[in-house]
Scaffold this motif. Structure first.
Motif, PDB file in Angstrom:
ATOM      1  N   GLY A 175       0.815  -1.209   0.000  1.00 30.54           N
ATOM      2  CA  GLY A 175       0.000   0.000   0.000  1.00 30.54           C
ATOM      3  C   GLY A 175       0.850   1.261   0.000  1.00 30.54           C
ATOM      4  N   ILE A 176       1.860   1.308   0.870  1.00 34.13           N
ATOM      5  CA  ILE A 176       2.736   2.483   0.944  1.00 34.13           C
ATOM      6  C   ILE A 176       3.557   2.627  -0.336  1.00 34.13           C
ATOM      7  CG2 ILE A 176       4.699   3.490   2.155  1.00 34.13           C
ATOM      8  CD1 ILE A 176       2.056   3.745   3.613  1.00 34.13           C
ATOM      9  N   ALA A 177       4.073   1.507  -0.865  1.00 35.42           N
ATOM     10  CA  ALA A 177       4.867   1.566  -2.101  1.00 35.42           C
ATOM     11  C   ALA A 177       4.034   2.117  -3.250  1.00 35.42           C
ATOM     12  CB  ALA A 177       5.399   0.173  -2.446  1.00 35.42           C
ATOM     13  N   THR A 178       2.781   1.693  -3.329  1.00 37.96           N
ATOM     14  CA  THR A 178       1.902   2.198  -4.386  1.00 37.96           C
ATOM     15  C   THR A 178       1.706   3.696  -4.263  1.00 37.96           C
ATOM     16  OG1 THR A 178       0.719   0.085  -4.488  1.00 37.96           O
ATOM     17  CG2 THR A 178      -0.402   2.010  -5.388  1.00 37.96           C
ATOM     18  N   MET A 179       1.454   4.168  -3.064  1.00 36.98           N
ATOM     19  CA  MET A 179       1.200   5.593  -2.872  1.00 36.98           C
ATOM     20  C   MET A 179       2.449   6.428  -3.144  1.00 36.98           C
ATOM     21  SD  MET A 179      -1.199   5.332   0.548  1.00 36.98           S
ATOM     22  CE  MET A 179      -1.736   7.034   0.514  1.00 36.98           C
ATOM     23  N   VAL A 180       3.601   5.984  -2.653  1.00 31.62           N
ATOM     24  CA  VAL A 180       4.842   6.736  -2.875  1.00 31.62           C
ATOM     25  C   VAL A 180       5.205   6.744  -4.356  1.00 31.62           C
ATOM     26  CG1 VAL A 180       7.330   6.754  -2.439  1.00 31.62           C
ATOM     27  CG2 VAL A 180       5.743   6.350  -0.559  1.00 31.62           C
ATOM     28  N   ALA A 181       5.063   5.578  -5.022  1.00 31.27           N
ATOM     29  CA  ALA A 181       5.402   5.501  -6.442  1.00 31.27           C
ATOM     30  C   ALA A 181       4.465   6.353  -7.287  1.00 31.27           C
ATOM     31  CB  ALA A 181       5.367   4.043  -6.912  1.00 31.27           C
ATOM     32  N   VAL A 182       3.184   6.335  -6.965  1.00 29.21           N
ATOM     33  CA  VAL A 182       2.218   7.140  -7.726  1.00 29.21           C
ATOM     34  C   VAL A 182       2.550   8.621  -7.609  1.00 29.21           C
ATOM     35  CG1 VAL A 182      -0.177   7.932  -7.738  1.00 29.21           C
ATOM     36  CG2 VAL A 182       0.323   5.496  -7.730  1.00 29.21           C
ATOM     37  N   VAL A 183       2.787   9.070  -6.384  1.00 27.96           N
ATOM     38  CA  VAL A 183       3.128  10.483  -6.185  1.00 27.96           C
ATOM     39  C   VAL A 183       4.452  10.825  -6.870  1.00 27.96           C
ATOM     40  CG1 VAL A 183       3.728  12.224  -4.470  1.00 27.96           C
ATOM     41  CG2 VAL A 183       1.828  10.671  -4.050  1.00 27.96           C
ATOM     42  N   GLY A 184       5.453   9.951  -6.712  1.00 28.48           N
ATOM     43  CA  GLY A 184       6.758  10.212  -7.301  1.00 28.48           C
ATOM     44  C   GLY A 184       6.728  10.250  -8.815  1.00 28.48           C
ATOM     45  N   LEU A 185       6.049   9.274  -9.431  1.00 29.53           N
ATOM     46  CA  LEU A 185       5.994   9.236 -10.895  1.00 29.53           C
ATOM     47  C   LEU A 185       5.180  10.399 -11.445  1.00 29.53           C
ATOM     48  CD1 LEU A 185       5.543   5.401 -11.525  1.00 29.53           C
ATOM     49  CD2 LEU A 185       7.590   6.790 -11.855  1.00 29.53           C
ATOM     50  N   SER A 186       4.083  10.719 -10.775  1.00 28.14           N
ATOM     51  CA  SER A 186       3.272  11.845 -11.220  1.00 28.14           C
ATOM     52  C   SER A 186       4.056  13.142 -11.120  1.00 28.14           C
ATOM     53  CB  SER A 186       1.995  11.933 -10.389  1.00 28.14           C
ATOM     54  OG  SER A 186       1.250  13.082 -10.733  1.00 28.14           O
ATOM     55  N   THR A 187       4.756  13.330 -10.014  1.00 29.80           N
ATOM     56  CA  THR A 187       5.547  14.551  -9.840  1.00 29.80           C
ATOM     57  C   THR A 187       6.681  14.620 -10.849  1.00 29.80           C
ATOM     58  OG1 THR A 187       5.038  14.499  -7.473  1.00 29.80           O
ATOM     59  CG2 THR A 187       6.840  15.915  -8.172  1.00 29.80           C
ATOM     60  N   SER A 188       7.341  13.487 -11.098  1.00 32.91           N
ATOM     61  CA  SER A 188       8.439  13.459 -12.076  1.00 32.91           C
ATOM     62  C   SER A 188       7.926  13.756 -13.480  1.00 32.91           C
ATOM     63  CB  SER A 188       9.129  12.093 -12.042  1.00 32.91           C
ATOM     64  OG  SER A 188       9.661  11.805 -10.771  1.00 32.91           O
ATOM     65  N   SER A 189       6.787  13.141 -13.835  1.00 41.80           N
ATOM     66  CA  SER A 189       6.214  13.374 -15.158  1.00 41.80           C
ATOM     67  C   SER A 189       5.804  14.828 -15.331  1.00 41.80           C
ATOM     68  CB  SER A 189       4.999  12.464 -15.359  1.00 41.80           C
ATOM     69  OG  SER A 189       4.330  12.765 -16.566  1.00 41.80           O
ATOM     70  N   ARG A 190       5.160  15.386 -14.309  1.00 41.71           N
ATOM     71  CA  ARG A 190       4.715  16.771 -14.392  1.00 41.71           C
ATOM     72  C   ARG A 190       5.908  17.722 -14.445  1.00 41.71           C
ATOM     73  NH1 ARG A 190       0.952  16.054 -11.228  1.00 41.71           N
ATOM     74  NH2 ARG A 190       1.840  16.767  -9.264  1.00 41.71           N
ATOM     75  N   ALA A 191       6.960  17.425 -13.692  1.00 42.12           N
ATOM     76  CA  ALA A 191       8.152  18.268 -13.724  1.00 42.12           C
ATOM     77  C   ALA A 191       8.803  18.242 -15.109  1.00 42.12           C
ATOM     78  CB  ALA A 191       9.153  17.802 -12.660  1.00 42.12           C
ATOM     79  N   ASP A 192       8.837  17.047 -15.722  1.00 41.10           N
ATOM     80  CA  ASP A 192       9.395  16.942 -17.072  1.00 41.10           C
ATOM     81  C   ASP A 192       8.542  17.713 -18.068  1.00 41.10           C
ATOM     82  OD1 ASP A 192      11.204  15.462 -19.107  1.00 41.10           O
ATOM     83  OD2 ASP A 192       9.188  14.946 -19.786  1.00 41.10           O
ATOM     84  N   LEU A 193       7.210  17.633 -17.912  1.00 38.10           N
ATOM     85  CA  LEU A 193       6.309  18.342 -18.817  1.00 38.10           C
ATOM     86  C   LEU A 193       6.468  19.851 -18.679  1.00 38.10           C
ATOM     87  CD1 LEU A 193       4.089  17.803 -20.890  1.00 38.10           C
ATOM     88  CD2 LEU A 193       2.424  17.875 -19.048  1.00 38.10           C
ATOM     89  N   LEU A 194       6.548  20.334 -17.446  1.00 38.58           N
ATOM     90  CA  LEU A 194       6.719  21.768 -17.228  1.00 38.58           C
ATOM     91  C   LEU A 194       8.088  22.238 -17.718  1.00 38.58           C
ATOM     92  CD1 LEU A 194       5.106  22.122 -13.682  1.00 38.58           C
ATOM     93  CD2 LEU A 194       4.116  22.713 -15.907  1.00 38.58           C
ATOM     94  N   ASP A 195       9.082  21.366 -17.583  1.00 38.74           N
ATOM     95  CA  ASP A 195      10.408  21.715 -18.095  1.00 38.74           C
ATOM     96  C   ASP A 195      10.384  21.845 -19.615  1.00 38.74           C
ATOM     97  OD1 ASP A 195      13.328  22.067 -17.734  1.00 38.74           O
ATOM     98  OD2 ASP A 195      13.441  20.190 -18.847  1.00 38.74           O
TER      99      ASP A 195
END
Length: 398
Positions: A41-61
């Protein structure tokens, strides 16, 4: 003479941890399986937040690199549903707008694209033809991945530059190949890298305006005008662009900002992240139920131990604290493993995608905090139940 009142001994924090850990060590297989539910459960939540943040940061970049000051004006249809032609002087008129820094255009060319003359004419390749000006790549912030772009000399010759998707569909891997546009052979001089702001050009074969007019029967009228202006003046230019491109018939011109699509994608990612976090929370809740089940069974199996400790003077509070500590340690074990697993998964996937990996510290702290809450909630009932066992009843039940 009355002696001093006896007070129950208090367990030191180190003793509480040691007592709680001893209960977990005695049932290692069950502990691992229970902690696994929390970890997933924790791995899913951390990975979802991390991947979403990384993807959004790449998109904004990418948005920062490409700029948000590009506007497009496309020819549409009039009130009768007929296609409207933009004037040949559309680019020159747009360049007269004060804040405009760069203007260029493309024009739709009615031409079939074939890999060779043995391909039937009726077999569509899925590649369209556009006439383009030599300054198109500068305006779009695009580049070629192989070969060269059109220049004032090659735009007059039967040469063509392919978008990335168009090259794949035609099986072209390097410049120098020839393709048929209608019945005319064209030499491929370059292949474009993917164009984020105008992805439709990825599926296009681009030729020069003079070449299209000379060999393909193109009428020379642009269908899309691209312009870049200063960031502060984008809104003002957007309001006058349609009537500048096609005076007297501005209603048939569609003006848009390509960067809005990338911004909308970032907003969509936020909604998807919320959904995935909900799924992670469900997995975490299931893990908490598993911990509660483990602790209840542990109380039932250890009634003799509880009775003996109570008979030797352990208070109800000490028994509650022991089992609550076990529950917290079990949850913390799963939470720590899950946070590490989620962070590693984020780093690995982001690296595979070419993104800069971002794991927000709050997601790790929130995940660990959630495990402690789950640990308290899951261990509270078993701890209270254990403390209420009477020593005599507990010993006799064993």
């Amino acid at each position: 003479m009355n002696g001093p009142a006896l007070r129950p001994a208090r367990l030191r924090p180190a003793d509480v941890l040691r007592t709680g850990a001893s209960g977990l060590r005695a049932r290692r297989t069950r502990v691992v399986l229970s902690a696994l539910g929390i970890a997933l459960g924790i791995a899913t939540m951390v990975a979802v937040v991390g991947l979403s943040t990384s993807s959004r940061a790449d998109l904004l970049d990418r948005l920062d690199r490409l700029g948000t000051n590009l506007l497009t004006a496309e020819a549409g249809k009039n009130e009768l549903g007929q296609d409207v032609q933009l004037p040949k002087s559309a680019v020159a008129m747009v360049e007269r707008i004060g804040p405009v820094q760069h203007a260029t255009a493309t024009g739709a060319v009615n031409a079939r694209v074939r890999r060779s003359d043995v391909v039937p004419e009726e077999l569509a390749s899925g590649v369209t033809v556009q006439a383009a000006r030599p300054d198109l790549l500068d305006a779009l912030g695009a580049r070629t991945s192989q070969g060269s772009w059109l220049d004032p000399a090659s735009e007059r010759l039967p040469t063509v530059v392919l978008g990335s998707v168009a090259a794949d569909r035609l099986g072209i891997t390097a410049p120098g190949a020839k393709i048929l546009l209608n019945d005319r052979w064209y030499v491929v001089t370059g292949i474009l890298a993917p164009i984020d702001l105008v992805p439709t050009l990825d599926r296009t074969a681009l030729v020069g305006f003079p070449s299209a007019e000379r060999y393909l029967g193109f009428d020379g009228h642009p269908t899309t005008v691209f312009e870049r202006s200063t960031d502060a003046s984008v809104e003002a230019v957007q309001q006058v662009l349609a009537r500048t491109v096609n005076p007297g018939n501005e209603g048939s011109v569609k003006v848009s900002r390509p960067s809005d699509a990338l911004a909308a994608k970032a907003a969509t990612d936020k909604g998807l992240t919320a959904l995935m976090l909900g799924l992670g929370a469900v997995a975490l809740l299931v893990g908490g139920v598993g911990v509660a089940n483990t602790m209840v069974i542990s109380v039932l199996e250890r009634r003799a131990e509880i009775g003996l400790r109570r008979a030797l003077g352990a208070t109800k509070g000490a028994i509650r604290l022991q089992f609550l500590t076990e529950s917290l340690l079990l949850s913390a074990l799963g939470g720590t493993a899950g946070a590490a697993l989620g962070a590693v998964a984020t780093l690995a996937f982001a690296r595979a995608q070419g993104w800069t990996a971002v794991v927000p510290p709050w997601s790790l702290a929130g995940g660990l905090g959630a495990t402690l809450v789950i640990g308290v909630a899951a261990g509270l009932y078993p701890a209270v139940r254990a403390s209420r066992l009477h020593p005599t009843v507990a010993l006799n039940a064993s």
